[in-house]
Design a protein around this motif. Structure first.
Motif, PDB file in Angstrom:
ATOM      1  N   ARG A   2      34.548  -1.747 -12.896  1.00  0.00           N
ATOM      2  CA  ARG A   2      35.370  -2.709 -13.645  1.00  0.00           C
ATOM      3  C   ARG A   2      36.851  -2.486 -13.361  1.00  0.00           C
ATOM      4  NH1 ARG A   2      33.708  -1.422 -18.272  1.00  0.00           N
ATOM      5  NH2 ARG A   2      31.954  -2.877 -18.280  1.00  0.00           N
ATOM      6  N   LEU A   3      37.246  -1.237 -13.192  1.00  0.00           N
ATOM      7  CA  LEU A   3      38.655  -0.939 -12.917  1.00  0.00           C
ATOM      8  C   LEU A   3      39.136  -1.633 -11.645  1.00  0.00           C
ATOM      9  CD1 LEU A   3      41.108   0.771 -13.874  1.00  0.00           C
ATOM     10  CD2 LEU A   3      40.287   2.579 -12.355  1.00  0.00           C
ATOM     11  N   PHE A   4      38.232  -1.833 -10.686  1.00  0.00           N
ATOM     12  CA  PHE A   4      38.587  -2.485  -9.427  1.00  0.00           C
ATOM     13  C   PHE A   4      38.125  -3.946  -9.384  1.00  0.00           C
ATOM     14  CE2 PHE A   4      38.478   2.033  -8.428  1.00  0.00           C
ATOM     15  CZ  PHE A   4      39.656   2.192  -7.709  1.00  0.00           C
ATOM     16  N   SER A   5      37.712  -4.478 -10.517  1.00  0.00           N
ATOM     17  CA  SER A   5      37.205  -5.850 -10.535  1.00  0.00           C
ATOM     18  C   SER A   5      38.313  -6.883 -10.605  1.00  0.00           C
ATOM     19  CB  SER A   5      36.249  -6.040 -11.721  1.00  0.00           C
ATOM     20  OG  SER A   5      36.947  -5.903 -12.957  1.00  0.00           O
ATOM     21  N   GLU A   6      39.478  -6.488 -11.107  1.00  0.00           N
ATOM     22  CA  GLU A   6      40.622  -7.391 -11.215  1.00  0.00           C
ATOM     23  C   GLU A   6      41.875  -6.607 -10.850  1.00  0.00           C
ATOM     24  OE1 GLU A   6      39.979 -10.322 -14.835  1.00  0.00           O
ATOM     25  OE2 GLU A   6      39.237  -8.312 -15.340  1.00  0.00           O
ATOM     26  N   GLY A   7      42.792  -7.262 -10.145  1.00  0.00           N
ATOM     27  CA  GLY A   7      43.939  -6.550  -9.616  1.00  0.00           C
ATOM     28  C   GLY A   7      44.811  -5.888 -10.665  1.00  0.00           C
ATOM     29  N   PHE A   8      44.950  -6.529 -11.840  1.00  0.00           N
ATOM     30  CA  PHE A   8      45.859  -5.962 -12.834  1.00  0.00           C
ATOM     31  C   PHE A   8      45.360  -4.618 -13.359  1.00  0.00           C
ATOM     32  CE2 PHE A   8      42.850  -8.164 -15.576  1.00  0.00           C
ATOM     33  CZ  PHE A   8      42.738  -7.326 -16.678  1.00  0.00           C
ATOM     34  N   ARG A   9      44.062  -4.410 -13.363  1.00  0.00           N
ATOM     35  CA  ARG A   9      43.533  -3.193 -13.969  1.00  0.00           C
ATOM     36  C   ARG A   9      43.976  -1.946 -13.198  1.00  0.00           C
ATOM     37  NH1 ARG A   9      39.241  -4.155 -17.699  1.00  0.00           N
ATOM     38  NH2 ARG A   9      38.598  -6.353 -17.804  1.00  0.00           N
ATOM     39  N   ILE A  10      43.608  -1.849 -11.948  1.00  0.00           N
ATOM     40  CA  ILE A  10      43.924  -0.649 -11.179  1.00  0.00           C
ATOM     41  C   ILE A  10      45.404  -0.552 -10.846  1.00  0.00           C
ATOM     42  CG2 ILE A  10      43.253  -1.795  -9.015  1.00  0.00           C
ATOM     43  CD1 ILE A  10      43.111   1.991  -9.866  1.00  0.00           C
ATOM     44  N   PHE A  11      46.038  -1.685 -10.533  1.00  0.00           N
ATOM     45  CA  PHE A  11      47.421  -1.593 -10.082  1.00  0.00           C
ATOM     46  C   PHE A  11      48.407  -1.403 -11.225  1.00  0.00           C
ATOM     47  CE2 PHE A  11      45.909  -3.251  -5.972  1.00  0.00           C
ATOM     48  CZ  PHE A  11      46.555  -2.334  -5.146  1.00  0.00           C
TER      49      PHE A  11
ATOM     50  N   PRO B 245      37.394  -9.715  -4.218  1.00  0.00           N
ATOM     51  CA  PRO B 245      36.268  -8.848  -4.585  1.00  0.00           C
ATOM     52  C   PRO B 245      36.739  -7.425  -4.846  1.00  0.00           C
ATOM     53  CG  PRO B 245      36.234  -9.331  -2.233  1.00  0.00           C
ATOM     54  CD  PRO B 245      37.294 -10.200  -2.824  1.00  0.00           C
ATOM     55  N   HIS B 246      35.946  -6.689  -5.570  1.00  0.00           N
ATOM     56  CA  HIS B 246      36.368  -5.347  -5.960  1.00  0.00           C
ATOM     57  C   HIS B 246      36.547  -4.430  -4.758  1.00  0.00           C
ATOM     58  CE1 HIS B 246      31.956  -4.723  -5.767  1.00  0.00           C
ATOM     59  NE2 HIS B 246      32.252  -3.473  -5.503  1.00  0.00           N
TER      60      HIS B 246
ATOM     61  N   ALA C 271      54.770   6.375 -20.174  1.00  0.00           N
ATOM     62  CA  ALA C 271      53.678   7.172 -20.727  1.00  0.00           C
ATOM     63  C   ALA C 271      53.064   6.452 -21.930  1.00  0.00           C
ATOM     64  CB  ALA C 271      54.176   8.554 -21.126  1.00  0.00           C
ATOM     65  N   LEU C 272      53.890   5.884 -22.787  1.00  0.00           N
ATOM     66  CA  LEU C 272      53.390   5.114 -23.923  1.00  0.00           C
ATOM     67  C   LEU C 272      52.578   3.911 -23.445  1.00  0.00           C
ATOM     68  CD1 LEU C 272      56.551   5.168 -26.222  1.00  0.00           C
ATOM     69  CD2 LEU C 272      54.337   6.215 -26.744  1.00  0.00           C
ATOM     70  N   PHE C 273      53.089   3.238 -22.440  1.00  0.00           N
ATOM     71  CA  PHE C 273      52.399   2.078 -21.859  1.00  0.00           C
ATOM     72  C   PHE C 273      51.005   2.468 -21.353  1.00  0.00           C
ATOM     73  CE2 PHE C 273      51.723   0.135 -17.559  1.00  0.00           C
ATOM     74  CZ  PHE C 273      51.362  -1.147 -17.962  1.00  0.00           C
ATOM     75  N   VAL C 274      50.938   3.563 -20.597  1.00  0.00           N
ATOM     76  CA  VAL C 274      49.651   3.990 -20.034  1.00  0.00           C
ATOM     77  C   VAL C 274      48.694   4.456 -21.127  1.00  0.00           C
ATOM     78  CG1 VAL C 274      48.532   5.731 -18.588  1.00  0.00           C
ATOM     79  CG2 VAL C 274      50.573   4.559 -17.757  1.00  0.00           C
ATOM     80  N   LEU C 275      49.171   5.272 -22.035  1.00  0.00           N
ATOM     81  CA  LEU C 275      48.294   5.823 -23.071  1.00  0.00           C
ATOM     82  C   LEU C 275      47.727   4.727 -23.964  1.00  0.00           C
ATOM     83  CD1 LEU C 275      50.320   9.024 -24.048  1.00  0.00           C
ATOM     84  CD2 LEU C 275      48.136   8.933 -22.835  1.00  0.00           C
ATOM     85  N   ARG C 276      48.564   3.746 -24.301  1.00  0.00           N
ATOM     86  CA  ARG C 276      48.086   2.706 -25.219  1.00  0.00           C
ATOM     87  C   ARG C 276      47.162   1.706 -24.532  1.00  0.00           C
ATOM     88  NH1 ARG C 276      45.780  -0.152 -27.614  1.00  0.00           N
ATOM     89  NH2 ARG C 276      46.174  -1.232 -29.593  1.00  0.00           N
ATOM     90  N   LEU C 277      47.434   1.387 -23.258  1.00  0.00           N
ATOM     91  CA  LEU C 277      46.643   0.368 -22.576  1.00  0.00           C
ATOM     92  C   LEU C 277      45.548   0.944 -21.686  1.00  0.00           C
ATOM     93  CD1 LEU C 277      49.375  -2.286 -21.692  1.00  0.00           C
ATOM     94  CD2 LEU C 277      47.781  -2.242 -23.611  1.00  0.00           C
ATOM     95  N   TRP C 278      45.445   2.254 -21.614  1.00  0.00           N
ATOM     96  CA  TRP C 278      44.392   2.890 -20.825  1.00  0.00           C
ATOM     97  C   TRP C 278      43.006   2.341 -21.161  1.00  0.00           C
ATOM     98  CZ3 TRP C 278      44.420   6.865 -17.069  1.00  0.00           C
ATOM     99  CH2 TRP C 278      43.191   7.452 -16.800  1.00  0.00           C
ATOM    100  N   PRO C 279      42.627   2.265 -22.445  1.00  0.00           N
ATOM    101  CA  PRO C 279      41.290   1.741 -22.757  1.00  0.00           C
ATOM    102  C   PRO C 279      41.114   0.278 -22.351  1.00  0.00           C
ATOM    103  CG  PRO C 279      42.261   2.868 -24.659  1.00  0.00           C
ATOM    104  CD  PRO C 279      43.347   2.665 -23.657  1.00  0.00           C
ATOM    105  N   VAL C 280      42.193  -0.485 -22.368  1.00  0.00           N
ATOM    106  CA  VAL C 280      42.121  -1.907 -22.033  1.00  0.00           C
ATOM    107  C   VAL C 280      41.727  -2.105 -20.577  1.00  0.00           C
ATOM    108  CG1 VAL C 280      43.508  -4.025 -21.811  1.00  0.00           C
ATOM    109  CG2 VAL C 280      43.777  -2.543 -23.824  1.00  0.00           C
ATOM    110  N   TRP C 281      42.271  -1.296 -19.682  1.00  0.00           N
ATOM    111  CA  TRP C 281      41.998  -1.459 -18.249  1.00  0.00           C
ATOM    112  C   TRP C 281      40.561  -1.086 -17.893  1.00  0.00           C
ATOM    113  CZ3 TRP C 281      47.034   1.580 -18.100  1.00  0.00           C
ATOM    114  CH2 TRP C 281      48.126   0.704 -18.185  1.00  0.00           C
ATOM    115  N   TRP C 282      39.965  -0.193 -18.644  1.00  0.00           N
ATOM    116  CA  TRP C 282      38.617   0.281 -18.337  1.00  0.00           C
ATOM    117  C   TRP C 282      37.526  -0.512 -19.056  1.00  0.00           C
ATOM    118  CZ3 TRP C 282      37.585   4.335 -14.920  1.00  0.00           C
ATOM    119  CH2 TRP C 282      38.706   5.043 -14.465  1.00  0.00           C
ATOM    120  N   ALA C 283      37.913  -1.188 -20.138  1.00  0.00           N
ATOM    121  CA  ALA C 283      36.913  -1.836 -20.991  1.00  0.00           C
ATOM    122  C   ALA C 283      36.673  -3.284 -20.546  1.00  0.00           C
ATOM    123  CB  ALA C 283      37.384  -1.824 -22.444  1.00  0.00           C
TER     124      ALA C 283
END
Length: 396
Positions: free
Chosen positions: A6-15, A86-87, A375-387
């Motif tokens: 899922r992390l590689f399913s959409e560009g915004f997630r991984i990048f 594609p992923h 760091a705040l950005f990553v910590l708060r949105l980390w679950p969003v990118w994986w879920a």
């Protein structure tokens, strides 16, 4: 679907994840070197480039490149109606981006040509995918972004040519790369900021005193900002570049003055767009004045880079991450705090450049605020990118 796939399913997630992590890591490495120098100690630095040049390059082409990839891979399919990449392709482009970062960091032990080829491979592969999608429904306002991506790659090429000992174009490439990012903000930020604000106003029932975005003013700000970026790469005379930058900055500030920024004060996900666009425009104006002999060029570049590029990328990355996963477009508290930290970092870095006696403390504090914001950005949105994306009912 597994979380990794899922992390590689959409560009915004991984990048966007990569951009946030790299923003913290790259700044930490730079801050470590600065602190060691201030204490009179030696800090190991494996890159072949001078530390300040590595720092500038990686903030522009490393962090900036990841943010652009995430945005383009997400936005272009929406614009054109084409199926997203594609992923496997997203994973390939992410690997190329990472390879470039590793090549730059360990460049002290690698041939400069290998470093250049590794780092420069990323943007053309990305551009090929975007061109395939954009060409189906070509529109001038979208194709200009592809042209700016080509300009961004050219700027990176110029930095590597000097590192290979072939030219003396390092500073032109670094400035051209940063100003290309600034020009993209003039284009994209100038489109989404008034648009999102208008939509939010209309949703509350308001039908008067809405944001205005005159086309002639937009055209001047875009043409002048693109001209500055291209002009640095072409080696135009300093007075010409200064004049263009002042025009771009003043036109940008005039635009944001018409966008009803005051209405957004209690809506962080909106006011960050207005403030970042204004910082970007002010950076252009101050850079132009510096080129004409008034003020500090380095201070202006950092105002544009931290307040403009940093602020707008943080704003767009967080908004897109929430919106494209079905979550409400309301900035979480940690992300709203991150929005507030970057303008403070920009102000401190500007003061450090304008007043040399405060340089090291201001630089270290500004870097600390930058790291805290991302760091705040990553910590708060980390679950969003994986879920997975939330169902509409859950998002509502």
């Amino acid at each position: 679907m597994t979380a990794l796939k899922r992390l590689f399913s959409e560009g915004f997630r991984i990048f966007f994840l990569a951009a946030g992590l790299f923003a913290v890591l790259a700044m930490a490495l730079w801050e470590h070197w600065i602190a060691a120098q201030a204490l009179g100690q030696e800090a190991g630095f494996p890159a072949a480039a001078m530390p300040q040049h590595w720092h500038a390059h990686e903030m522009i082409f490393g962090f900036g490149g990841a943010a652009l990839a995430g945005f383009f891979l997400t936005a272009v399919p929406n614009w054109t109606g084409a199926k997203g990449a594609p992923h496997r392709f997203i994973a390939l482009v992410a690997a190329l981006w990472l390879a470039g970062r590793l090549a730059l960091w360990f460049s002290g032990g690698l041939p400069p040509g290998v470093v250049a080829l590794t780092d420069l491979a990323f943007a053309p592969v990305l551009a090929g995918q975007l061109l395939e999608q954009l060409i189906r429904k070509p529109k001038a306002q979208q194709m200009i972004l592809l042209a700016l991506l080509a300009l961004f790659w050219t700027a990176n090429l110029l930095t590597h040519l000097e590192w290979m000992g072939l030219t003396g174009t390092l500073w032109a490439g670094l400035r051209g790369g940063l100003l290309t990012l600034g020009a993209m903000i003039m284009v994209l930020g100038g489109r989404v900021t008034p648009g999102f604000t208008r939509n939010a106003m209309v949703a509350t029932g308001r039908d008067s005193r809405l944001p205005r975005n005159p086309a002639p003013l937009a055209a001047v700000s875009i043409a002048a900002s693109v001209g500055v970026a291209a002009g640095y790469l072409a080696g135009l005379p300093e007075p010409v570049l200064g004049g263009l930058a002042v025009v771009a900055g003043l036109a940008g500030l005039a635009r944001v003055a018409l966008w009803r920024s005051g209405w957004t004060w209690d809506k962080p996900i909106l006011w960050v767009l207005h403030l970042s666009y204004a910082a970007n425009a002010a950076g252009f104006a101050m850079l132009g004045l510096a080129g004409l002999g008034f003020g500090s060029e380095i201070a202006a570049l950092h105002l544009l880079g931290i307040g403009g590029v940093g602020g707008m990328t943080l704003a767009i990355m967080s908004r897109a991450s929430l919106g494209h996963t079905g979550r409400p477009l309301v900035a979480p508290r940690a992300v709203a705090l991150a929005y507030a930290l970057l303008p403070l970092a920009a102000l401190l870095r500007y003061l450090g450049s304008a007043w040399p006696e405060a340089h090291d403390p201001a630089l270290l504090l500004a870097g600390g605020l930058w790291m805290a914001a991302f760091a705040l950005f990553v910590l708060r949105l980390w679950p969003v990118w994986w879920a997975p994306r939330l169902p509409r009912a859950a998002a509502d």
